[in-house]
Scaffold this motif. Structure first.
Motif, PDB file in Angstrom:
ATOM      1  N   VAL A 140      22.301 -18.689 -26.635  1.00  0.00           N
ATOM      2  CA  VAL A 140      22.704 -19.086 -27.983  1.00  0.00           C
ATOM      3  C   VAL A 140      23.475 -20.403 -27.973  1.00  0.00           C
ATOM      4  CG1 VAL A 140      23.659 -18.207 -30.143  1.00  0.00           C
ATOM      5  CG2 VAL A 140      23.021 -16.592 -28.343  1.00  0.00           C
ATOM      6  N   HIS A 141      23.103 -21.278 -28.909  1.00  0.00           N
ATOM      7  CA  HIS A 141      23.820 -22.541 -29.059  1.00  0.00           C
ATOM      8  C   HIS A 141      23.852 -22.904 -30.539  1.00  0.00           C
ATOM      9  CE1 HIS A 141      19.760 -24.073 -29.562  1.00  0.00           C
ATOM     10  NE2 HIS A 141      20.265 -25.222 -29.979  1.00  0.00           N
ATOM     11  N   GLY A 142      24.702 -23.850 -30.873  1.00  0.00           N
ATOM     12  CA  GLY A 142      24.756 -24.358 -32.249  1.00  0.00           C
ATOM     13  C   GLY A 142      25.288 -23.316 -33.208  1.00  0.00           C
ATOM     14  N   ILE A 143      24.403 -22.698 -33.952  1.00  0.00           N
ATOM     15  CA  ILE A 143      24.797 -21.637 -34.871  1.00  0.00           C
ATOM     16  C   ILE A 143      23.829 -20.467 -34.752  1.00  0.00           C
ATOM     17  CG2 ILE A 143      25.943 -23.129 -36.570  1.00  0.00           C
ATOM     18  CD1 ILE A 143      23.369 -22.922 -38.275  1.00  0.00           C
ATOM     19  N   ALA A 194      26.534 -17.583 -24.685  1.00  0.00           N
ATOM     20  CA  ALA A 194      26.688 -18.615 -25.710  1.00  0.00           C
ATOM     21  C   ALA A 194      27.303 -19.875 -25.118  1.00  0.00           C
ATOM     22  CB  ALA A 194      27.567 -18.103 -26.850  1.00  0.00           C
ATOM     23  N   ALA A 195      26.882 -20.989 -25.641  1.00  0.00           N
ATOM     24  CA  ALA A 195      27.489 -22.263 -25.281  1.00  0.00           C
ATOM     25  C   ALA A 195      28.804 -22.428 -26.027  1.00  0.00           C
ATOM     26  CB  ALA A 195      26.552 -23.410 -25.645  1.00  0.00           C
ATOM     27  N   GLU A 196      29.752 -23.079 -25.392  1.00  0.00           N
ATOM     28  CA  GLU A 196      30.988 -23.417 -26.083  1.00  0.00           C
ATOM     29  C   GLU A 196      30.656 -24.225 -27.336  1.00  0.00           C
ATOM     30  OE1 GLU A 196      33.405 -25.452 -23.260  1.00  0.00           O
ATOM     31  OE2 GLU A 196      34.084 -23.612 -22.269  1.00  0.00           O
ATOM     32  N   GLY A 197      31.360 -23.922 -28.413  1.00  0.00           N
ATOM     33  CA  GLY A 197      31.102 -24.607 -29.670  1.00  0.00           C
ATOM     34  C   GLY A 197      30.136 -23.878 -30.579  1.00  0.00           C
ATOM     35  N   THR A 198      29.472 -22.843 -30.080  1.00  0.00           N
ATOM     36  CA  THR A 198      28.559 -22.069 -30.923  1.00  0.00           C
ATOM     37  C   THR A 198      29.355 -21.314 -31.986  1.00  0.00           C
ATOM     38  OG1 THR A 198      27.087 -21.757 -29.026  1.00  0.00           O
ATOM     39  CG2 THR A 198      26.743 -20.314 -30.921  1.00  0.00           C
ATOM     40  N   ARG A 199      28.784 -21.228 -33.192  1.00  0.00           N
ATOM     41  CA  ARG A 199      29.423 -20.479 -34.273  1.00  0.00           C
ATOM     42  C   ARG A 199      28.499 -19.352 -34.731  1.00  0.00           C
ATOM     43  NH1 ARG A 199      31.136 -23.455 -39.175  1.00  0.00           N
ATOM     44  NH2 ARG A 199      29.045 -24.392 -39.069  1.00  0.00           N
ATOM     45  N   LYS A 227      19.178 -28.090 -32.968  1.00  0.00           N
ATOM     46  CA  LYS A 227      20.623 -27.975 -33.156  1.00  0.00           C
ATOM     47  C   LYS A 227      21.124 -26.545 -33.214  1.00  0.00           C
ATOM     48  CE  LYS A 227      20.691 -30.268 -36.997  1.00  0.00           C
ATOM     49  NZ  LYS A 227      21.219 -30.945 -38.223  1.00  0.00           N
ATOM     50  N   ALA A 228      20.235 -25.584 -33.396  1.00  0.00           N
ATOM     51  CA  ALA A 228      20.683 -24.222 -33.660  1.00  0.00           C
ATOM     52  C   ALA A 228      19.827 -23.203 -32.934  1.00  0.00           C
ATOM     53  CB  ALA A 228      20.644 -23.942 -35.166  1.00  0.00           C
ATOM     54  N   PHE A 229      20.433 -22.084 -32.644  1.00  0.00           N
ATOM     55  CA  PHE A 229      19.673 -20.940 -32.131  1.00  0.00           C
ATOM     56  C   PHE A 229      18.781 -20.393 -33.239  1.00  0.00           C
ATOM     57  CE2 PHE A 229      19.489 -16.245 -31.739  1.00  0.00           C
ATOM     58  CZ  PHE A 229      18.712 -16.156 -30.600  1.00  0.00           C
ATOM     59  N   CYS A 230      19.410 -19.980 -34.349  1.00  0.00           N
ATOM     60  CA  CYS A 230      18.643 -19.465 -35.482  1.00  0.00           C
ATOM     61  C   CYS A 230      19.563 -19.345 -36.689  1.00  0.00           C
ATOM     62  CB  CYS A 230      18.037 -18.100 -35.153  1.00  0.00           C
ATOM     63  SG  CYS A 230      17.131 -17.348 -36.517  1.00  0.00           S
ATOM     64  N   ALA A 231      19.108 -19.895 -37.820  1.00  0.00           N
ATOM     65  CA  ALA A 231      19.921 -19.899 -39.041  1.00  0.00           C
ATOM     66  C   ALA A 231      19.565 -18.766 -39.993  1.00  0.00           C
ATOM     67  CB  ALA A 231      19.783 -21.246 -39.743  1.00  0.00           C
ATOM     68  N   PRO A 289      30.096 -23.719 -20.671  1.00  0.00           N
ATOM     69  CA  PRO A 289      29.913 -25.087 -21.173  1.00  0.00           C
ATOM     70  C   PRO A 289      28.465 -25.320 -21.575  1.00  0.00           C
ATOM     71  CG  PRO A 289      31.250 -25.082 -19.175  1.00  0.00           C
ATOM     72  CD  PRO A 289      30.716 -23.687 -19.331  1.00  0.00           C
ATOM     73  N   ALA A 290      28.268 -26.119 -22.602  1.00  0.00           N
ATOM     74  CA  ALA A 290      26.924 -26.335 -23.138  1.00  0.00           C
ATOM     75  C   ALA A 290      25.939 -26.796 -22.075  1.00  0.00           C
ATOM     76  CB  ALA A 290      26.984 -27.338 -24.287  1.00  0.00           C
ATOM     77  N   GLU A 291      26.414 -27.663 -21.178  1.00  0.00           N
ATOM     78  CA  GLU A 291      25.512 -28.202 -20.169  1.00  0.00           C
ATOM     79  C   GLU A 291      25.120 -27.154 -19.114  1.00  0.00           C
ATOM     80  OE1 GLU A 291      29.751 -29.365 -18.955  1.00  0.00           O
ATOM     81  OE2 GLU A 291      28.533 -29.219 -20.799  1.00  0.00           O
ATOM     82  N   GLN A 292      25.821 -26.028 -19.091  1.00  0.00           N
ATOM     83  CA  GLN A 292      25.504 -24.958 -18.144  1.00  0.00           C
ATOM     84  C   GLN A 292      24.794 -23.772 -18.801  1.00  0.00           C
ATOM     85  OE1 GLN A 292      29.045 -23.810 -15.952  1.00  0.00           O
ATOM     86  NE2 GLN A 292      29.675 -25.939 -15.692  1.00  0.00           N
ATOM     87  N   LEU A 293      24.534 -23.866 -20.102  1.00  0.00           N
ATOM     88  CA  LEU A 293      23.968 -22.719 -20.813  1.00  0.00           C
ATOM     89  C   LEU A 293      22.637 -22.281 -20.221  1.00  0.00           C
ATOM     90  CD1 LEU A 293      24.022 -20.706 -23.165  1.00  0.00           C
ATOM     91  CD2 LEU A 293      22.945 -22.474 -24.585  1.00  0.00           C
TER      92      LEU A 293
END
Length: 262
Positions: free
Chosen positions: A109-112, A129-134, A59-63, A188-192
């Protein structure tokens, strides 16, 4: 046998390193930092690789740092002081290895990407980064100011924006991160994966020796006064011009043909 916590896959002159502890949100544990250091040491000596992608599973790149592991260190007689000092020193060492690698490193980068995870993104040469990443340096929310992540963050984004993130613990979205310069682009996430690989392939297709010279010079000159930077960069270009493959590249351009690089 458990899966390795960090995997490496090589294809088309690109090495992909994958943080592989999704159940811990790919936290930078002691073992993960050791694995990254080992991987970077191997890449530094590997002249077959021309670009590196750094990504995470789950779910995350790295927390960030492993807080449970950090809290366990408090059981030591000194309350964990030595363990904490060692942890932050080793993390700083790993982060500084990235700009010193001869290959450009691209964070996928994705997720958080939070705290030391955000630091990891900021330490990479480029990031998609993927859309939606924080993104956040949110340690202040639990009483721990992100002082070491601050070093990389404040060298990527404007000072006041970095300070606000650090003191409020507020997350920013991927598009804000792009606007601030923390990431190169948002997709977009699917293109990351495909977009990151396309960027890596573009870099890997260049003359490796020239990119290595340029990356090293980029980080060296940025710390210098303007006049010193120009003097330094001029000599770097002289050195680059003296390469056999640079001569061939220029000749090929003038002759309107593909260069025959060794």
């Amino acid at each position: 046998m458990a899966d390795p916590i960090l995997t490496r896959h090589d294809a088309d002159d690109v090495a992909t390193l994958t943080l592989n502890t999704p159940e811990r949100l790919n936290a930078l544990s002691n073992d993960m930092l050791a694995a990254l250091k080992h991987a970077f040491e191997a890449l530094e000596a590997d002249r077959t690789i021309k670009a590196v992608v750094l990504r995470g599973t789950g779910k995350a790149f790295c927390a960030g740092h492993d807080l449970r592991e950090m809290q366990a260190a408090r059981q030591a007689p000194d309350g964990g002081a030595d363990a904490f000092a060692d942890l932050f020193a080793r993390c700083a060492e790993v982060m500084q290895m990235i700009p010193r690698l001869p290959q450009p490193v691209i964070a996928q980068v994705h997720g958080i990407a939070t705290a030391a995870g955000c630091q990891l993104v900021a330490s990479c040469d480029m990031a998609i980064a993927a859309e939606g990443t924080r993104f956040g340096v949110n340690g202040v929310n639990i009483g721990l100011f992100c002082s070491t992540p601050m070093v990389a963050l404040s060298r990527n984004v404007p000072r006041k924006q970095a300070f606000e993130m650090l003191t409020t613990g507020t997350f920013i979205d991927a598009h804000k991160a792009e606007a601030l310069g923390l990431v190169n682009r948002v997709v977009p996430a699917e293109q990351l994966d495909s977009e990151t690989r396309a960027l890596a392939a573009t870099v890997a297709a260049k003359l490796g020796a020239a990119v290595q010279i340029g990356k090293r010079a980029f980080y060296d000159q940025i710390q210098m006064p303007l006049d010193a930077a120009y003097a330094f960069a001029g000599q770097v270009m002289v050195d680059n011009m003296m390469l056999r493959d640079t001569d061939e590249g220029i000749c090929a351009f003038l002759d309107k043909r593909k260069p025959d690089w060794a």
